[in-house]
Design a protein around this motif. Structure first.
Motif: not given
Length: 594
Positions: A173-188
């Motif tokens: 779950a922690a890795r999946n959530r970290a993947g969401v953060v990485l996607a947000a960093m790409v979007d930003a």
């Protein structure tokens, strides 16, 4: 909740109870990607707004008005800081209004970097870690300045639900959530898509496994600290008797030994204790997996000690006048309706007390108890440290009482010292973080022996025979003269080895929490098996670098029997016909002396 640091005897940190609040972090010292990970998910406009995001606030206001309460947040980092540090967690429109007002005031009083620093140093990251420094150390074992992009993304992802996403509890779950953060960093615009893909392909981040080797001992030390202080209401540092390195080694031995024995299934739990003769506990293992169960079997599990209790039976026999070379009958015995069996129904006839102890012969032990008297056996056990011992009938000789592993440890420490009792303890010092001492353990004045020296030397000789040539041969400790006793409860529900060598006392217990028998297709677990092997390995770790203690020699009492008496005893043991033996003895005695 106060922060309680628990340290081992060398000062090494082994646990933190309560709020693990890390040292303050200056955002200016952090790598850019650490700040970017938090901004991308929590507040992309942080450096542009005045403490609140008007668009987000209006959107949340409309949703909340329709819902009749707070259904949507829309909080900026500044608002989250206010909520975490200054307000309650109530979800009401009034509290939300207070949050907005205070956020605006904070923005006027501090610059953005200061606010961001306050936020990163107070936010909760799960597993008791408050602040970025504590979380970085807790999950990755290094400072925030060394965080990788993947690690920063994982930490930023925890803020949504720290307990649910804690990587020590839910790594996927922690890795999946970290993947969401990485996607947000790409979007930003902080990362390219290829960079994010590479980080995900590499597993994002590797969490340092939690070392719970000394967790049971740390829990017990905190409980002891609360008792001696009458409660803990401030931050304190608790220094203990524990040896963290030895604890790690013994914890590994638990898994190595139990994992290698096909008779030990995964449901079998373990407790291991090592202590000095004065009661200072060096190692306390209360179970096989602290993350799965924090129940400390070393201090709380009340189990039947089985034959680990027999030394107190034989000590009662020694007090009543028997000696290690005294003969006891090991034939089947019945006392009323009670008829104990020997292991595998093997009986050995007339044997010495030393052999009866070494072979762990049940019938012989019951006879010694009944000759010495159960009241004397209970008195001996209580004097040694088993305060809960009571007359449970003839089965008392076979350990049909209840005791915790730490109580067995205390009683065997009395045997190791030659009869001087001691109290097990863990806490040596309690101080405030700035060094003000609140408590310091002071050794009590030397006590008086509760057993006669001659009986202690004799019993030590008998317990050494258990390890040298009896049921405890697997417990031998190279370079040291070990003394101890195996123990197996009814239907193999408990299996023990307890003993001592060169001033170190050790206890190993195995059993199931549901009190089920430890029997399977590969056989039953007994004290002579995995417990003895594990005891040997644990003692080797605990005794590393310690010189061997010279044994106290045992000298058998002079033999005053005549040749005729010895011959009669020999014939009595070997002949099946008592009448013929008696006639033969009379004929020998009637012959004139040469």
């Amino acid at each position: 909740m106060p922060r309680i640091e628990v340290r081992d005897r060398t000062g090494a940190l082994i646990a933190v109870h309560g709020r693990d609040k890390g040292a303050p972090v200056d955002p200016a010292t952090l790598p850019p990607h650490v700040i970017q990970a938090f901004l991308a998910t929590e507040d992309r406009n942080f450096y542009d707004h005045v403490g609140v995001n008007p668009v987000a606030v209006l959107r949340a206001l409309l949703v909340n008005t329709r819902a009749g309460g707070v259904a949507q947040g829309g909080s900026t980092i500044t608002q989250q800081l206010v909520k975490n540090a200054l307000l309650t967690s109530d979800r009401t429109l009034k509290r939300k209004a207070q949050e907005v007002i205070l956020a605006l005031k904070i923005e006027r009083a501090y610059d953005k970097d200061e606010i961001l620093g306050f936020y990163l140093n107070t936010v909760y990251f799960g597993s008791g870690a408050y602040g970025l420094e504590a979380a970085s150390r807790r999950y990755f074992d290094h400072a925030p300045t060394e965080l990788t992009v993947g690690e920063a993304a994982m930490l930023a992802g925890l803020l949504k639900a720290p307990s649910r996403y804690a990587p020590t509890r839910a790594p996927d779950a922690a890795r999946n959530r970290a993947g969401v953060v990485l996607a947000a960093m790409v979007d930003a615009g902080y990362l390219t898509a290829s960079q994010a893909e590479r980080i995900e392909a590499e597993g994002i981040a590797s969490v340092v496994p939690r070392d719970d080797s000394n967790a049971y001992g740390a829990d017990a030390a905190v409980a002891e600290a609360r008792r001696v202080l009458g409660g803990i209401g401030r931050n304190v540092v608790v220094t203990t008797t524990l040896d963290a390195a030895a604890g790690r080694g013994v914890a590994q031995s638990v898994e190595d030994v139990l994992g290698a024995d096909p008779r030990v299934d995964p449901a079998v739990e373990a407790a291991v204790l090592l202590a000095e003769e004065d009661g200072a506990i060096r190692v306390m293992i209360g179970g096989r997996d602290y993350a799965r169960s924090t129940f400390n079997r070393a201090t709380l599990a009340r189990r039947q000690p089985g034959s680990v209790f027999k030394p107190f039976v034989y000590l009662a026999g020694l007090e009543s006048g028997l000696r290690p070379e005294s003969i006891v009958d090991d034939s089947p015995i019945r006392i009323g309706t009670y008829a104990p069996d020997n292991y595998k129904d093997r009986y050995y006839g007339e044997v010495s007390l030393t052999e009866a102890m070494a072979r762990s012969l049940n019938a012989a032990a019951v006879r010694v108890q009944e000759e010495a008297g159960r009241s004397r056996v209970v008195s001996v056990a209580r004097r040694a440290g088993l305060s809960g011992a009571s007359d449970t009938g003839p089965a008392l000789a076979l350990g049909v009482i209840e005791a915790t592993p730490v109580e067995i440890l205390q009683s065997y420490a009395t045997l190791s010292t030659g009869g001087v009792p001691s109290e097990p303890y863990l806490v040596t010092r309690i101080a405030t973080p700035d060094g003000r001492v609140l408590y310091e353990h002071r050794p009590p004045p030397p006590g008086l022996p509760v057993f006669a020296e001659r009986d202690m030397v004799a019993l030590g000789h008998m317990l050494q025979a258990v390890v040298h040539s009896g049921s405890g041969v697997r417990a031998a400790v190279p370079g040291h003269l070990a003394a101890g006793k195996t123990g197996t409860g009814q239907d193999s529900r408990d299996a023990w080895f307890a003993g001592y060598a060169s001033g170190l006392v050790g206890v190993v217990w195995l059993g199931r929490d549901d009190f089920g028998p430890m029997e399977g297709p590969k056989g039953a677990v007994t004290g002579a098996g995995a417990p003895a092997v594990l005891w040997s390995q644990a003692m080797r770790i605990g005794l590393e670098g310690r010189p061997a203690r010279d044994p106290v020699p045992y000298a058998p009492e002079p033999d005053e029997k005549s040749l005729f008496e010895h011959l009669a005893a020999l014939l009595t043991r070997r002949s099946p016909d008592d009448d013929q033996i008696a006639d033969l003895i009379q004929e020998i005695r009637a012959q004139p002396a040469p």
